[in-house]
Design a protein around this motif. Structure first.
Motif: not given
Length: 73
Positions: A40-61
């Motif tokens: 469960l902790v592993e899943l939460i970390v992966y989901v959080a990191l998956g969302i975090i990477w996309a936020l700075p590149f939102k304007f590009i995509f």
């Protein structure tokens, strides 16, 4: 500063082909540092990191899948 449509497409491709695999390796490394947490902790970390990477590149995509707005027919 505005970035042209072609430059945004090239930058998005570079991010997806080089940056995303590097970020995946970094994410797996971070989870390995946690000394094998529960699933469960592993899943939460992966989901959080998956969302975090996309936020700075939102304007590009944004709008990359659309036709070129700068192109005149």
């Amino acid at each position: 500063m505005t970035v042209s449509y072609k430059a945004r497409r090239r930058l998005a491709l570079l991010i997806l082909l080089v940056g995303l695999p590097a970020y995946i390796v970094a994410s797996v490394t971070v989870v390995n540092w946690l000394d094998r947490p529960s699933i469960l902790v592993e899943l939460i970390v992966y989901v959080a990191l998956g969302i975090i990477w996309a936020l700075p590149f939102k304007f590009i995509f944004k709008g990359i899948g659309q036709s070129d707005p700068d192109k005149t027919d």
